[in-house]
Design a protein around this motif. Structure first.
Motif, PDB file in Angstrom:
ATOM      1  N   ARG A   1      65.451  -1.353 -43.890  1.00 38.94           N
ATOM      2  CA  ARG A   1      63.990  -1.455 -43.975  1.00 38.94           C
ATOM      3  C   ARG A   1      63.509  -2.517 -42.990  1.00 38.94           C
ATOM      4  NH1 ARG A   1      60.113  -1.415 -48.544  1.00 38.94           N
ATOM      5  NH2 ARG A   1      61.840  -0.674 -49.801  1.00 38.94           N
ATOM      6  N   PRO A   2      62.526  -2.193 -42.120  1.00 38.57           N
ATOM      7  CA  PRO A   2      62.031  -3.201 -41.178  1.00 38.57           C
ATOM      8  C   PRO A   2      61.401  -4.383 -41.910  1.00 38.57           C
ATOM      9  CG  PRO A   2      60.768  -1.157 -40.983  1.00 38.57           C
ATOM     10  CD  PRO A   2      61.830  -0.923 -42.006  1.00 38.57           C
ATOM     11  N   ILE A   3      61.742  -5.578 -41.473  1.00 36.17           N
ATOM     12  CA  ILE A   3      61.193  -6.787 -42.090  1.00 36.17           C
ATOM     13  C   ILE A   3      60.759  -7.761 -41.008  1.00 36.17           C
ATOM     14  CG2 ILE A   3      62.568  -6.616 -44.205  1.00 36.17           C
ATOM     15  CD1 ILE A   3      64.414  -8.811 -43.010  1.00 36.17           C
ATOM     16  N   GLU A   4      59.920  -8.699 -41.399  1.00 37.83           N
ATOM     17  CA  GLU A   4      59.561  -9.830 -40.552  1.00 37.83           C
ATOM     18  C   GLU A   4      60.161 -11.051 -41.222  1.00 37.83           C
ATOM     19  OE1 GLU A   4      55.314  -9.847 -40.163  1.00 37.83           O
ATOM     20  OE2 GLU A   4      55.295  -7.857 -39.265  1.00 37.83           O
ATOM     21  N   GLN A   5      61.185 -11.585 -40.615  1.00 44.84           N
ATOM     22  CA  GLN A   5      61.892 -12.713 -41.212  1.00 44.84           C
ATOM     23  C   GLN A   5      61.929 -13.847 -40.193  1.00 44.84           C
ATOM     24  OE1 GLN A   5      62.418 -12.362 -44.256  1.00 44.84           O
ATOM     25  NE2 GLN A   5      63.636 -14.125 -44.791  1.00 44.84           N
ATOM     26  N   PRO A   6      60.917 -14.719 -40.215  1.00 49.96           N
ATOM     27  CA  PRO A   6      60.837 -15.779 -39.210  1.00 49.96           C
ATOM     28  C   PRO A   6      62.060 -16.696 -39.192  1.00 49.96           C
ATOM     29  CG  PRO A   6      58.888 -15.787 -40.632  1.00 49.96           C
ATOM     30  CD  PRO A   6      59.814 -14.747 -41.149  1.00 49.96           C
ATOM     31  N   GLN A   7      62.690 -16.903 -40.328  1.00 47.92           N
ATOM     32  CA  GLN A   7      63.855 -17.784 -40.381  1.00 47.92           C
ATOM     33  C   GLN A   7      65.015 -17.208 -39.559  1.00 47.92           C
ATOM     34  OE1 GLN A   7      62.209 -16.518 -42.972  1.00 47.92           O
ATOM     35  NE2 GLN A   7      61.695 -18.115 -44.451  1.00 47.92           N
ATOM     36  N   ILE A   8      65.215 -15.896 -39.627  1.00 45.74           N
ATOM     37  CA  ILE A   8      66.293 -15.264 -38.866  1.00 45.74           C
ATOM     38  C   ILE A   8      65.942 -15.263 -37.376  1.00 45.74           C
ATOM     39  CG2 ILE A   8      67.553 -13.119 -38.460  1.00 45.74           C
ATOM     40  CD1 ILE A   8      67.353 -12.549 -41.457  1.00 45.74           C
ATOM     41  N   ALA A   9      64.689 -14.952 -37.047  1.00 47.89           N
ATOM     42  CA  ALA A   9      64.255 -14.969 -35.643  1.00 47.89           C
ATOM     43  C   ALA A   9      64.407 -16.365 -35.051  1.00 47.89           C
ATOM     44  CB  ALA A   9      62.812 -14.499 -35.533  1.00 47.89           C
ATOM     45  N   LYS A  10      64.049 -17.384 -35.814  1.00 48.33           N
ATOM     46  CA  LYS A  10      64.173 -18.765 -35.349  1.00 48.33           C
ATOM     47  C   LYS A  10      65.635 -19.118 -35.106  1.00 48.33           C
ATOM     48  CE  LYS A  10      63.231 -23.528 -36.631  1.00 48.33           C
ATOM     49  NZ  LYS A  10      62.836 -24.440 -37.698  1.00 48.33           N
ATOM     50  N   ALA A  11      66.513 -18.707 -36.003  1.00 51.31           N
ATOM     51  CA  ALA A  11      67.948 -18.992 -35.852  1.00 51.31           C
ATOM     52  C   ALA A  11      68.499 -18.331 -34.596  1.00 51.31           C
ATOM     53  CB  ALA A  11      68.710 -18.516 -37.092  1.00 51.31           C
ATOM     54  N   VAL A  12      68.142 -17.075 -34.368  1.00 50.13           N
ATOM     55  CA  VAL A  12      68.619 -16.346 -33.182  1.00 50.13           C
ATOM     56  C   VAL A  12      68.133 -17.038 -31.917  1.00 50.13           C
ATOM     57  CG1 VAL A  12      68.380 -14.180 -31.888  1.00 50.13           C
ATOM     58  CG2 VAL A  12      68.824 -14.117 -34.348  1.00 50.13           C
TER      59      VAL A  12
ATOM     60  N   SER B   1      60.715 -12.610 -21.791  1.00 42.97           N
ATOM     61  CA  SER B   1      59.803 -13.747 -21.888  1.00 42.97           C
ATOM     62  C   SER B   1      59.143 -13.837 -23.263  1.00 42.97           C
ATOM     63  CB  SER B   1      58.733 -13.653 -20.808  1.00 42.97           C
ATOM     64  OG  SER B   1      57.989 -12.457 -20.981  1.00 42.97           O
ATOM     65  N   ASP B   2      59.172 -12.770 -24.024  1.00 45.30           N
ATOM     66  CA  ASP B   2      58.570 -12.751 -25.358  1.00 45.30           C
ATOM     67  C   ASP B   2      59.593 -12.179 -26.338  1.00 45.30           C
ATOM     68  OD1 ASP B   2      56.685 -13.093 -27.299  1.00 45.30           O
ATOM     69  OD2 ASP B   2      55.377 -11.472 -26.643  1.00 45.30           O
ATOM     70  N   ASN B   3      59.312 -12.324 -27.614  1.00 42.95           N
ATOM     71  CA  ASN B   3      60.235 -11.785 -28.616  1.00 42.95           C
ATOM     72  C   ASN B   3      59.818 -10.382 -29.063  1.00 42.95           C
ATOM     73  OD1 ASN B   3      57.986 -12.544 -30.023  1.00 42.95           O
ATOM     74  ND2 ASN B   3      59.081 -13.660 -31.617  1.00 42.95           N
ATOM     75  N   ASP B   4      59.218  -9.619 -28.161  1.00 45.02           N
ATOM     76  CA  ASP B   4      58.757  -8.274 -28.490  1.00 45.02           C
ATOM     77  C   ASP B   4      59.898  -7.273 -28.641  1.00 45.02           C
ATOM     78  OD1 ASP B   4      59.345  -8.334 -25.783  1.00 45.02           O
ATOM     79  OD2 ASP B   4      57.746  -6.949 -25.233  1.00 45.02           O
ATOM     80  N   ARG B   5      61.104  -7.664 -28.316  1.00 47.16           N
ATOM     81  CA  ARG B   5      62.270  -6.786 -28.462  1.00 47.16           C
ATOM     82  C   ARG B   5      63.248  -7.354 -29.488  1.00 47.16           C
ATOM     83  NH1 ARG B   5      59.242  -3.567 -26.462  1.00 47.16           N
ATOM     84  NH2 ARG B   5      59.424  -2.710 -24.375  1.00 47.16           N
ATOM     85  N   GLN B   6      62.709  -7.961 -30.524  1.00 49.76           N
ATOM     86  CA  GLN B   6      63.525  -8.479 -31.616  1.00 49.76           C
ATOM     87  C   GLN B   6      63.142  -7.737 -32.885  1.00 49.76           C
ATOM     88  OE1 GLN B   6      63.041 -12.767 -31.638  1.00 49.76           O
ATOM     89  NE2 GLN B   6      64.382 -12.988 -29.868  1.00 49.76           N
ATOM     90  N   PHE B   7      64.113  -7.006 -33.421  1.00 50.55           N
ATOM     91  CA  PHE B   7      63.865  -6.170 -34.591  1.00 50.55           C
ATOM     92  C   PHE B   7      64.833  -6.564 -35.700  1.00 50.55           C
ATOM     93  CE2 PHE B   7      62.862  -3.790 -30.746  1.00 50.55           C
ATOM     94  CZ  PHE B   7      61.522  -3.501 -30.960  1.00 50.55           C
ATOM     95  N   PHE B   8      64.287  -6.804 -36.892  1.00 44.12           N
ATOM     96  CA  PHE B   8      65.091  -7.228 -38.029  1.00 44.12           C
ATOM     97  C   PHE B   8      64.899  -6.242 -39.176  1.00 44.12           C
ATOM     98  CE2 PHE B   8      63.820 -10.957 -35.590  1.00 44.12           C
ATOM     99  CZ  PHE B   8      65.073 -11.447 -35.233  1.00 44.12           C
TER     100      PHE B   8
END
Length: 156
Positions: free
Chosen positions: A56-67, A44-51
Motif C-alpha cells: 500500500r502506498p504510504i507517506e513515511q517521512p521518517q523512512i524518507a529522512k533515513a534514506v 535534485s528532488d525526491n519526486d522518485r521516492q516511493f514507499f
C-alpha cells in the motif's frame, strides 16, 4: 527475544531484501530498489521516492529522512531514486491516522529504520572507493620520428 536475520543483496541492481523476525516469529522485512550512489546519479528532488507498507502506498517521512541521510554521506548534491516496500504482520501498524490512509504508525519503527540505514550503507559503501579513471592515450613512436631534430648551424 530471539532475533534472526537473513540478508540477501544483489549489488548489480542494488536490490536488497532484509528479513527479520521478532520474538513472536512474525516476519518483518524491507525490500526494494535504490539507485546506485555516485557523482551525478541522483535527482535534485525526491519526486522518485516511493514507499509502501505491505504493497500500500504510504507517506513515511521518517523512512524518507533515513534514506536521504545515508545518501548524503555518499552524494551531497542529489537524492536517490528509491522504491521501498516494508512488510509488517497485521497488528504492527495502523493505517487509520489520516482519511487517505497514506500516513501510518508502525510499532518498532526505530529498529526498522536502523536496519534500513545499515543495509543502505552496505549497498552504497562500495561507491566511496570508486574513482573515475580516464583512459590514457597511447602515443606512437612513429609520430616522433617524423619530427626532425632542430639542427644548430652556426654561420660565420
Amino acid at each position: 527475544t530471539d532475533k534472526s536475520t537473513d540478508k540477501s543483496t544483489d549489488k548489480s541492481t542494488d536490490k536488497s531484501t532484509d528479513k527479520s523476525t521478532d520474538g513472536s516469529g512474525l516476519e518483518r522485512s524491507i525490500e526494494g530498489l535504490v539507485s546506485k550512489a555516485g557523482e551525478g546519479v541522483g535527482r535534485s528532488d525526491n519526486d522518485r521516492q516511493f514507499f509502501f507498507l505491505n504493497g500500500r502506498p504510504i507517506e513515511q517521512p521518517q523512512i524518507a529522512k533515513a534514506v536521504n541521510e545515508v545518501w548524503r554521506q555518499y552524494e551531497m548534491k542529489h537524492k536517490p531514486a528509491v522504491i521501498i516496500n516494508v512488510k509488517l504482520p497485521p497488528g504492527h501498524f495502523d493505517v487509520n491516522v489520516t482519511p487517505d490512509k497514506r500516513e501510518v504508525v508502525m510499532t518498532g519503527e526505530q529498529p526498522l529504520i536502523a536496519k534500513l540505514k545499515e543495509t543502505l550503507h552496505g549497498l552504497w559503501a562500495a561507491s566511496r572507493y570508486t574513482f573515475p579513471v580516464n583512459t590514457a592515450q597511447q602515443m606512437s613512436l612513429d609520430s616522433f620520428a617524423s619530427v626532425a631534430p632542430a639542427s644548430s648551424s652556426s654561420s660565420s
